[in-house]
Design a protein around this motif. Structure first.
Motif, short mmCIF file in Angstrom:
data_model
loop_
_atom_site.label_atom_id
_atom_site.label_comp_id
_atom_site.label_asym_id
_atom_site.label_seq_id
_atom_site.Cartn_x
_atom_site.Cartn_y
_atom_site.Cartn_z
N GLY A 1 2.51 9.11 -6.72
CA GLY A 1 2.92 10.50 -6.59
C GLY A 1 2.67 11.12 -5.23
O GLY A 1 2.90 12.31 -5.05
N GLN A 2 2.18 10.35 -4.28
CA GLN A 2 1.98 10.89 -2.94
C GLN A 2 3.33 11.09 -2.27
O GLN A 2 4.25 10.31 -2.47
N PRO A 3 3.45 12.13 -1.44
CA PRO A 3 4.66 12.23 -0.62
C PRO A 3 4.78 10.97 0.24
O PRO A 3 3.77 10.41 0.68
N SER A 4 5.99 10.52 0.49
CA SER A 4 6.18 9.27 1.22
C SER A 4 5.58 9.33 2.62
O SER A 4 5.04 8.33 3.11
N LEU B 1 -1.20 6.55 5.35
CA LEU B 1 -2.31 5.74 4.82
C LEU B 1 -2.09 4.24 5.04
O LEU B 1 -3.04 3.49 5.26
N ALA B 2 -0.85 3.82 4.97
CA ALA B 2 -0.56 2.39 5.04
C ALA B 2 -0.39 1.89 6.48
O ALA B 2 -0.69 0.73 6.77
N LEU C 1 0.83 -1.20 0.00
CA LEU C 1 0.00 0.00 0.00
C LEU C 1 0.87 1.26 0.00
O LEU C 1 0.60 2.23 -0.72
N PHE C 2 1.92 1.24 0.80
CA PHE C 2 2.87 2.35 0.83
C PHE C 2 3.51 2.55 -0.55
O PHE C 2 3.56 3.66 -1.07
N ALA C 3 4.00 1.48 -1.14
CA ALA C 3 4.65 1.55 -2.45
C ALA C 3 3.69 2.09 -3.52
O ALA C 3 4.08 2.91 -4.34
N ALA C 4 2.44 1.63 -3.47
CA ALA C 4 1.44 2.11 -4.43
C ALA C 4 1.21 3.61 -4.27
O ALA C 4 1.09 4.34 -5.26
N GLY C 5 1.14 4.07 -3.02
CA GLY C 5 0.93 5.49 -2.79
C GLY C 5 2.08 6.33 -3.31
O GLY C 5 1.87 7.36 -3.97
N ASP D 1 -1.23 7.41 13.87
CA ASP D 1 -1.97 8.44 14.61
C ASP D 1 -1.19 8.99 15.80
O ASP D 1 -1.30 10.17 16.13
N ARG D 2 -0.42 8.15 16.46
CA ARG D 2 0.31 8.58 17.65
C ARG D 2 1.75 8.99 17.36
O ARG D 2 2.52 9.23 18.27
N MET D 3 2.09 9.06 16.09
CA MET D 3 3.45 9.43 15.70
C MET D 3 3.50 10.91 15.33
O MET D 3 2.57 11.44 14.74
N GLY D 4 4.60 11.53 15.65
CA GLY D 4 4.81 12.91 15.25
C GLY D 4 5.34 12.99 13.83
O GLY D 4 5.86 12.00 13.29
N PRO D 5 5.22 14.15 13.20
CA PRO D 5 5.71 14.30 11.82
C PRO D 5 7.16 13.88 11.60
O PRO D 5 7.45 13.21 10.61
N PRO D 6 8.10 14.23 12.51
CA PRO D 6 9.49 13.79 12.26
C PRO D 6 9.63 12.27 12.27
O PRO D 6 10.39 11.71 11.48
N THR D 7 8.89 11.60 13.14
CA THR D 7 8.96 10.14 13.21
C THR D 7 8.36 9.53 11.94
O THR D 7 8.93 8.59 11.36
N ILE D 8 7.23 10.09 11.50
CA ILE D 8 6.59 9.58 10.27
C ILE D 8 7.54 9.77 9.08
O ILE D 8 7.73 8.86 8.28
N TRP D 9 8.14 10.95 9.00
CA TRP D 9 9.05 11.20 7.88
C TRP D 9 10.22 10.22 7.92
O TRP D 9 10.62 9.67 6.89
N SER D 10 10.76 10.00 9.11
CA SER D 10 11.90 9.09 9.26
C SER D 10 11.53 7.66 8.87
O SER D 10 12.27 6.99 8.13
N GLU D 11 10.39 7.20 9.35
CA GLU D 11 9.95 5.84 9.04
C GLU D 11 9.62 5.70 7.55
O GLU D 11 9.92 4.68 6.93
#
Length: 146
Positions: free
Chosen positions: A23-26, A32-33, A15-19, A37-47
């Protein structure tokens, strides 16, 4: 069978790869994948960055992008063929001369028959000669200093 499991992606990775391939930002594709919800933006970006650099996921993203690009090229070719066929039909059967001529003109342009050509004529004067002529004309007009 076990070897297939090791090389295939999980549903979330897919699902992540498809997004990302769409053209979605990673970071958006990660949200989406995965349950982020409990992660902050820096953690999401890093992951998301870590996941996108995973060789299997990166290969799948490239594969999906290539498939999408191939589909787009096929659609463009299909549309091009349909348009050219319609123009050929109009060139032969249009009710007015102007419509037939326009259809023929568009067909000719598609074939590259009416490409504008620019002929470059080499200068007979050097840059220094041109500069001297400009300075001379400016002096005659009273603009140049000397």
């Amino acid at each position: 069978m076990e070897n297939v499991k090791r090389t295939s992606l999980t549903a979330k990775q897919e699902l992540f790869a498809a997004g990302v391939a769409d053209g979605q930002p990673s970071s958006d594709a990660y949200r989406l994948a995965y349950d982020a919800d409990r992660m902050g933006p820096p953690t999401i970006w890093s992951e998301a960055s870590r996941l996108a650099s995973n060789p299997k996921v990166a290969a799948r993203i490239e594969q999906l992008r290539a498939e999408k690009d191939q589909l787009r090229r096929m659609l463009v070719l299909d549309h091009e063929e349909a348009i050219l066929a319609r123009l050929q039909h109009e060139a032969l059967t249009a009710k007015t001369d102007s419509a037939r001529i326009r259809a023929l003109e568009l067909l000719g342009r598609h074939a590259g028959m009416f490409a504008e050509r620019v002929e470059v004529i080499p200068a007979e004067r050097t840059a220094e000669q041109i500069e001297a002529d400009i300075l001379s004309k400016l002096q005659r007009l009273g603009i140049g200093g000397a």
